[in-house]
Every structure is written in C-alpha cells, then in structure tokens.
Design an enzyme around this catalytic site. Structure first.
Site, PDB file in Angstrom:
ATOM      1  N   LYS A   1      76.613  17.119  29.152  1.00  0.00           N
ATOM      2  CA  LYS A   1      77.728  18.078  29.140  1.00  0.00           C
ATOM      3  C   LYS A   1      78.507  18.003  30.452  1.00  0.00           C
ATOM      4  CE  LYS A   1      75.293  21.123  25.948  1.00  0.00           C
ATOM      5  NZ  LYS A   1      74.392  22.254  25.749  1.00  0.00           N
TER       6      LYS A   1
ATOM      7  N   GLN B   1      71.474  27.224  28.906  1.00  0.00           N
ATOM      8  CA  GLN B   1      70.873  26.237  27.997  1.00  0.00           C
ATOM      9  C   GLN B   1      69.592  26.792  27.364  1.00  0.00           C
ATOM     10  OE1 GLN B   1      72.214  23.106  27.228  1.00  0.00           O
ATOM     11  NE2 GLN B   1      70.558  22.920  25.747  1.00  0.00           N
TER      12      GLN B   1
ATOM     13  N   ASP C   1      79.498  28.730  24.216  1.00  0.00           N
ATOM     14  CA  ASP C   1      78.528  28.270  23.215  1.00  0.00           C
ATOM     15  C   ASP C   1      78.777  28.965  21.885  1.00  0.00           C
ATOM     16  OD1 ASP C   1      76.798  26.223  23.838  1.00  0.00           O
ATOM     17  OD2 ASP C   1      75.377  27.504  24.917  1.00  0.00           O
TER      18      ASP C   1
END
Ligand code: NDP
Length: 292
Positions: free
Chosen positions: A52, A96, A119
């Site tokens: 990412k 995460q 997200d």
C-alpha cells in the site's frame, strides 16, 4: 474464457489516479496523505502494508507508517486514532487488520472519523453504502466493482452468489451487487459456513464471488458453464521455490474452473491488486473532501 487481469486494470486506473493527484497538488500544494497503522509483525499484514505504501508513492501520494508492538493497549491505539482524526495533514488512514486478540477491532473501526475511513469499514460508511449515498466503499468489494465495470460485464438481472459473509468482503459485496446501480442490480444469494447444500446455490450462479479463505474450495463441479468467477481468496502457503518464501492460492481451483467460466480472476494478479487501487481512490476522494 477471459482472464480478468488485475495487473492491467490496476495499472490503468493508477495512471488516472496519478493524473488527478498531480492536478490536486498543482491546485492546493498538497499531496493526498495516507497513514497506515500496523500492529505486530504478522507476515501477511507486513506485505500488504508495504505494498500500500509503495503504491501511494507511485501515484504521487504521501504515505506514512506508524508501527506498534503486539503489546500496545487498546487505549494507546485509540489515542493515536484521535490524533490522526484531528490531524489536518492526514487525509485518510487505515488500521491494518487483524489486530491482536486483546484489541476489539469494532471499537477501533468506530473510533476512526468516517471522513478519513478510507478502508470503508465504519458503520456510517457501510450504512451510506447500503443507501447508495456518497461514502468510502470497502476496498476489496469496491475493487471487484471496478473490475466488473472495466470489463463491461453485464450484472443487471444476473444471479450473483457470494460465498462468505465477512464484514470486510462477503457481506458488503452482497449489498453492492444488489444495489440499484451499475454494476449492480443482481439477484443476490449470500452463503456461509452454515449454508446447507452449498453446491445447489453455486451451480445457479451467473456471477460467483468466493471469499472463504480455503485453498481451491470452489471446484469445477460447483460452477455453472459460462459463469463469471471472482476469486477473493488469498491463502498463503510456505514455499521453497519462491523468493518471498510463500505461495498464494485462491479459494477457487483455477485449473479446473477456468475452462468452464466466461471470465475469471487469477490469484495472484486479480482481486488483490484491485483492492489497493480502491484504497488509493478512497484516499484521493478523502483529499478532495468528497465524503463529508
Ligand atoms: P473470513 O474468515 O472473515 O470469512 C470467511 C467466510 O467464509 C465466512 O463468512 C465463513 O462463514 C465462510 N466460510 C468458511 N467456510 C465455509 C464453507 N465451508 N462453506 C461456506 N462458507 C464458508 O475471511 P475474509 O472474508 O476476511 O477473507 C476471505 C478470503 O479472502 C481469505 O482468503 C482472505 O485472505 C482473502 N482476502 C483477500 C483480499 C484481497 O484483497 N484479495 C482482501 C481481504 C481478504 P461463517 O461466517 O459462517 O464463519
């Protein structure tokens, strides 16, 4: 059979994102800024976060990584989230997953300001998604929608069967495919581990989306001739033959299923690459303050 090529589509979309990021920089003097919070050193998470960050740099974004040991407390993490929520230099951030067992991921997700929740996991974003309102879409389902759109795959009126009902993949995927939108307008069946006679459902799927987490679970005998197959699975197995030390397998038995399908995503090289593009698109939207 046509391969749904995540590499090709993601590179194409990243070029467009880079152009928009450059325009934004020109206009505002700022690059979109994504922050990733990584707890512990889970191999998979390390790889995903590194990728990412790398992709952010490629499209002209700023990216920052904040790391914590496995021992970090929920309170410490919540403090950091409050800081990031208020930091005007941060457009979007992700924590995460998975998190260590002593930290409740729902508490963490809800603490993130929904306007920075790139997200797309915050209940406000999920609720808005359901109602077809402006929001950050969850990255993996969003990536699949972008892929379907890119290849012009007709979804209206089709029967879409999703296998797996997780909060981050299966469940939002089923909502997106059922929405009155394009892609969308499917008749959707959402299946899970308690579904009886799963094969009866998968065999009726015009579009089959597998998000289970079990290597080669979907076999040729479970698939209708001509179906569109989307394989979300990322099952890592250690391997001595690869540089990374592991090999990735999908939830679909590609060799058996591909000849029966009209379109199919490979693993690797399919959905995973699209997930990162979605995160970049969400971060760009956050930098443009499109979600408020
Ligand atoms: P979860 O473990 O959270 O969910 C798995 C789902 O599969 C559950 O709903 C479970 O049912 C269902 N399931 C398990 N066994 C069966 C079975 N025998 N029959 C029918 N359904 C079953 O996984 P995720 O959704 O997070 O991830 C799924 C896969 O996708 C994993 O391989 C993951 O690594 C991968 N992934 C890939 C991403 C990408 O970018 N490509 C991003 C995120 C995930 P139940 O709810 O009843 O337990």
């Amino acid at each position: 059979m046509i391969l749904l090529d995540g590499k090709l589509v993601s590179e194409e979309l990243k070029k467009q994102i880079a152009v928009e990021a450059a325009e934004l920089l020109e206009k505002t003097g700022r690059k979109p800024h994504l922050v990733a919070v990584l707890v512990g050193n889970d191999g998979g998470s390390e790889t995903y976060v590194a990728s990412k960050m790398r992709n952010c740099e490629k499209v002209g974004f700023k990216s920052s990584l904040i790391r914590y040991d496995n021992t970090v407390t929920e309170a410490e993490l919540l403090n950091k989230i409050q800081e990031l929520n208020q930091d005007k230099e941060v457009d979007g951030f992700i924590v995460q997953l998975p998190l260590p067992k002593h930290i409740n991921p729902d508490v963490i997700t809800e603490a993130i300001d929904y306007r920075k929740d790139v997200d797309g996991f915050h209940p406000i974003n999920l609720g808005r998604m359901q109602r077809n309102l402006p929001c950050f879409l969850p990255a993996t389902p969003y990536g699949i929608m972008l892929m379907l759109e890119y290849y012009g795959i007709e979804t209206a009126g089709k029967h879409c069967v999703v296998v797996g009902r997780s909060n981050i993949v299966g469940s939002p995927m089923s909502i997106l495919m059922a929405r009155n939108a394009k892609p969308g307008n499917c008749t959707v069946t959402l299946t899970h581990s308690r579904t009886q006679n799963l094969k009866d459902f998968t065999l009726k799927a015009d579009i089959l989306i597998a998000a289970i987490g079990k290597k080669n679970f979907i076999t040729a005998d479970m698939v209708k001739e001509g179906a569109v197959i989307i394989d979300v699975g990322m099952n890592r197995e250690s391997s001595e033959t690869t540089k990374s030390g592991y090999k990735l397998f999908g939830d679909v038995d590609f060799d058996g299923v591909a000849p029966k399908s009209s379109y199919i995503t490979p693993v690797p090289g399919g959905v995973g690459l699209m997930t990162i593009v979605s995160l970049l698109k969400n971060t760009l939207a956050a930098a443009k303050r499109e979600i408020y």
